[in-house]
Design an enzyme around this catalytic site. Structure first.
Site, short mmCIF file in Angstrom:
data_model
loop_
_atom_site.label_atom_id
_atom_site.label_comp_id
_atom_site.label_asym_id
_atom_site.label_seq_id
_atom_site.Cartn_x
_atom_site.Cartn_y
_atom_site.Cartn_z
N HIS A 77 25.06 65.72 67.88
CA HIS A 77 25.66 67.07 68.15
C HIS A 77 24.59 68.20 68.31
CE1 HIS A 77 26.27 67.93 63.92
NE2 HIS A 77 25.86 69.10 64.25
N ASP A 110 27.97 60.28 65.60
CA ASP A 110 27.32 61.44 65.84
C ASP A 110 25.70 61.05 65.40
OD1 ASP A 110 26.52 64.02 66.10
OD2 ASP A 110 27.57 64.92 64.49
N GLY A 178 22.22 74.21 61.55
CA GLY A 178 20.71 74.09 61.54
C GLY A 178 20.28 72.78 60.52
N ASN A 179 21.12 72.57 59.52
CA ASN A 179 20.69 71.49 58.81
C ASN A 179 21.21 70.17 59.27
OD1 ASN A 179 20.88 73.32 56.09
ND2 ASN A 179 19.51 71.78 55.88
N SER A 180 21.91 70.22 60.58
CA SER A 180 22.57 68.99 61.23
C SER A 180 21.59 68.08 61.44
CB SER A 180 23.33 69.21 62.27
OG SER A 180 24.81 69.95 61.56
#
Length: 238
Positions: A77, A110, A178-180
């Site tokens: 994502h 993901d 943003g940590n994704s």
């Protein structure tokens, strides 16, 4: 000798001796304060050089380098709908490097794999854990929450639960948008999962965050490097 004279002389002599010899007794040595290296220090020092910020046209996220020739893992994502070439900002906060999108996880997984466009250059890496993680183990997250100004932020917590036989890790190390795509690490600075999201950002509930478990990550990397990944993101449209 007159005892009336001797007694005061003796007292005076003893008193003078105590004062005059005091400087001969060395003062206690001052021991410099010890510098303590914590487990979190060691984890960050080991893993951080391999953690990158990923910048697309309109989004950013996090990722990590898993091979010294420049393969990078992140969330699907993070780069869904972005160009075929994205920009990586290295841990020094200055170096920017282009990376190709190699492929995406199948069946809604993901995950995505990137490849840095720098032939012959060797990159720092972070290893995938080969050991079992358990509820209560320490967990460490590194990533770029909210804005690039917060690049490579470290947060700590524990493994709160193991879901679906290890496919997903619930933990309470703070993560934010943003940590994704960034790593979830163990005490040895090894990957145990890829941070994907959390609950409660709009409701005030905190401490329920999720990462994709390392076994799924490892299998995805093998398939993607063999050309068996999906050419497009298969995650559900939000």
């Amino acid at each position: 000798m007159n005892t009336k004279i001797f007694a005061p002389l003796l007292i005076a002599t003893l008193t003078y001796s105590c004062i005059s010899t005091a400087y001969l007794i060395p003062a206690a040595a001052k021991t410099p304060a010890a510098t303590t290296t914590t487990t979190a220090n060691r984890v960050y020092t080991k893993a951080n050089p391999a953690v990158v910020t990923i910048r697309g046209n309109s989004v950013w996220g996090s990722g990590f380098i898993i091979s010294n020739d420049g393969y990078v893992v992140t969330n699907a994502h993070v780069i869904k709908g972005q160009p075929a070439v994205v920009t990586l900002i290295m841990a020094d906060g200055k170096t920017e490097i282009p990376a190709d999108v190699v492929g995406f996880g199948k069946n809604g997984l993901d995950l995505a794999l990137l490849k840095i466009n720098r032939r012959g250059q060797k990159f720092p890496t972070v290893a995938l854990s080969q050991t079992t993680f358990r509820v209560g183990d320490n967990a460490y997250a590194i990533g770029t929450p909210f804005d690039e100004a917060f690049q490579n932020t470290l947060t700590t917590g524990i493994v709160s639960a193991i879901r679906e036989g290890g496919k997903f890790i619930q933990h309470n190390a703070a993560i934010n948008p943003g940590n994704s795509g960034g790593p979830l690490l163990n005490d040895r600075g090894e990957i145990i999962g890829v941070n994907t999201g959390g609950f409660g950002r709009d409701t005030g509930t905190v401490g329920i965050n999720y990462a994709i478990g390392v076994d799924l990550v490892r299998q995805f990397i093998i398939e993607a490097r063999q050309g068996k990944s999906s050419p497009v993101a298969t995650i559900a449209t939000e």
